[in-house]
Design a protein around this motif. Structure first.
Motif, PDB file in Angstrom:
ATOM      1  N   GLY A  29     144.527  17.161  55.000  1.00 36.75           N
ATOM      2  CA  GLY A  29     144.641  18.001  53.813  1.00 36.75           C
ATOM      3  C   GLY A  29     143.419  17.936  52.921  1.00 36.75           C
ATOM      4  O   GLY A  29     143.176  18.830  52.118  1.00 36.75           O
ATOM      5  N   LYS A  32     141.234  21.066  53.096  1.00 33.50           N
ATOM      6  CA  LYS A  32     141.848  22.365  52.788  1.00 33.50           C
ATOM      7  C   LYS A  32     140.921  23.307  52.045  1.00 33.50           C
ATOM      8  O   LYS A  32     140.800  24.497  52.407  1.00 33.50           O
ATOM      9  N   ASN A  33     140.268  22.830  51.007  1.00 31.67           N
ATOM     10  CA  ASN A  33     139.449  23.704  50.163  1.00 31.67           C
ATOM     11  C   ASN A  33     137.952  23.608  50.453  1.00 31.67           C
ATOM     12  O   ASN A  33     137.138  24.144  49.703  1.00 31.67           O
ATOM     13  N   ASN A  35     135.843  25.179  52.243  1.00 28.18           N
ATOM     14  CA  ASN A  35     135.602  26.379  53.045  1.00 28.18           C
ATOM     15  C   ASN A  35     134.130  26.760  53.170  1.00 28.18           C
ATOM     16  O   ASN A  35     133.805  27.751  53.823  1.00 28.18           O
ATOM     17  N   LYS A  56     147.997  21.761  59.908  1.00 25.57           N
ATOM     18  CA  LYS A  56     147.900  23.127  59.385  1.00 25.57           C
ATOM     19  C   LYS A  56     147.270  23.133  58.002  1.00 25.57           C
ATOM     20  O   LYS A  56     146.589  24.088  57.613  1.00 25.57           O
ATOM     21  N   ASN A  57     147.477  22.063  57.256  1.00 24.61           N
ATOM     22  CA  ASN A  57     146.956  21.977  55.888  1.00 24.61           C
ATOM     23  C   ASN A  57     145.430  21.894  55.850  1.00 24.61           C
ATOM     24  O   ASN A  57     144.816  22.096  54.802  1.00 24.61           O
ATOM     25  N   GLN A  59     143.471  23.993  57.187  1.00 25.32           N
ATOM     26  CA  GLN A  59     143.023  25.377  57.012  1.00 25.32           C
ATOM     27  C   GLN A  59     141.660  25.640  57.681  1.00 25.32           C
ATOM     28  O   GLN A  59     140.750  26.209  57.078  1.00 25.32           O
ATOM     29  N   MET A  61     140.898  27.718  59.864  1.00 25.69           N
ATOM     30  CA  MET A  61     140.672  29.149  60.050  1.00 25.69           C
ATOM     31  C   MET A  61     139.790  29.733  58.956  1.00 25.69           C
ATOM     32  O   MET A  61     139.053  30.708  59.174  1.00 25.69           O
ATOM     33  N   ASN A  62     139.828  29.126  57.766  1.00 23.22           N
ATOM     34  CA  ASN A  62     139.078  29.661  56.624  1.00 23.22           C
ATOM     35  C   ASN A  62     137.630  29.158  56.557  1.00 23.22           C
ATOM     36  O   ASN A  62     136.872  29.604  55.694  1.00 23.22           O
ATOM     37  N   LYS A  63     137.257  28.265  57.468  1.00 22.71           N
ATOM     38  CA  LYS A  63     135.898  27.719  57.454  1.00 22.71           C
ATOM     39  C   LYS A  63     135.035  28.545  58.421  1.00 22.71           C
ATOM     40  O   LYS A  63     134.672  28.105  59.504  1.00 22.71           O
ATOM     41  N   LYS A  64     134.693  29.733  57.974  1.00 22.17           N
ATOM     42  CA  LYS A  64     134.127  30.762  58.848  1.00 22.17           C
ATOM     43  C   LYS A  64     132.693  30.481  59.285  1.00 22.17           C
ATOM     44  O   LYS A  64     132.174  31.171  60.162  1.00 22.17           O
ATOM     45  N   GLN A  96     143.936  25.865  64.224  1.00 19.89           N
ATOM     46  CA  GLN A  96     143.296  27.099  64.689  1.00 19.89           C
ATOM     47  C   GLN A  96     141.898  27.226  64.118  1.00 19.89           C
ATOM     48  O   GLN A  96     141.703  27.232  62.908  1.00 19.89           O
TER      49      GLN A  96
END
Length: 274
Positions: A29, A32-33, A35, A56-57, A59, A61-64, A96
């Protein structure tokens, strides 16, 4: 990991994040932020993740801007419980990656199957590694549908006995009257497979359609696969294969392909057996 690391929301470089199993920590976790992370990120000690929710925490997917992702479980050999196998499978599914990922490594996962739903969505993936996932009984399905994959290495998947249509994404039968056209692994150039002690069969059954498999393959390396009986015919005759390396521990293959060595003299393909 350092306490409070989750507050570094502008961090761009974090090459390793180690899950320590600290009950008082945030675990994955913490990511999470974050990104703005870019480049490489290795998540180590994923066997210590509490559950799917923690994974899942993160995240991911948001680290593009991530290019290289390592999912390192550290399970190693030894006997794993059903609960451990199921948990690792759920953790992989929850982690993911971002869609622009170019290199993915999964190591030490104790799951019996490694086919997360997001795998075929990685349309920019160029290199893929599966390392010492000893409980996995089947290679991930539909890898042949990855349009830009150039390099594939599979090592230590000791429970795999056969590789067939599911690996490349070929349907065994077609209910449709029209036969689809398919190019599986269109960009794949190098395949390196080693330490597959129980692997016996590698063959595809094409019943319908216009199907091409690995048309760009130039190098195939097989090592420590003592039970493998033969290679698919198309690898030797229907691809651009230039180099076939059969190394230590491939007792049956060595006998089968010694006769093929004569082709190396014509310059079509170089065969190394040692």
């Amino acid at each position: 990991m350092p306490k409070g690391i989750e507050r570094l929301v502008c961090l761009r470089t974090l090459e390793r994040f180690i899950v320590g199993g600290d009950p008082n920590g945030m675990g994955l976790g913490c990511l999470k932020n974050m990104n703005k992370l870019r480049g490489s990120l290795w998540l180590e000690g994923l066997g210590e993740v509490v559950d799917e929710a923690e994974a899942k925490n993160a995240q991911l997917m948001n680290k593009k801007n991530l290019v290289y992702l390592g999912l390192i479980f550290g399970g190693g050999s030894g006997i794993s419980s059903v609960e451990e196998c199921n948990k690792d499978a759920a953790v992989v599914e929850a982690l993911q990656p971002p869609p622009n990922l170019e290199i993915l490594r999964i190591s030490g996962c104790r799951s019996i199957s490694l086919s997360p739903h997001w795998m075929v969505s990685l349309i920019h993936l160029k290199k893929l590694y599966f390392i010492w996932c000893g409980n996995c009984e089947y290679l991930p399905a539909n890898l042949g549908k990855l349009p830009r994959l150039e390099y594939l290495r599979i090592s230590g998947m000791e429970s795999v006995k056969r590789v067939g249509n599911e690996f490349v994404g070929i349907e065994t039968s077609s209910s449709s009257s029209s036969s689809p056209s398919l190019i599986a692994f269109p960009k794949l150039k190098t395949v390196w497979i080693e330490s597959m002690d129980n692997w016996e069969e590698w063959e595809y059954k094409i019943t319908a359609g216009d199907i091409t498999i690995m048309p760009s393959l130039s190098q195939l390396i097989i090592s420590k696969c003592p039970r493998l009986k033969s290679l698919p015919d198309h690898l030797l005759h229907a691809t651009t294969l230039k180099e076939l390396n059969i190394f230590q521990g491939c007792f049956i293959l060595k006998q089968v392909y010694k006769e093929e060595r004569s082709r190396s003299r014509s310059g079509e393909m170089k065969i190394k057996i040692s």
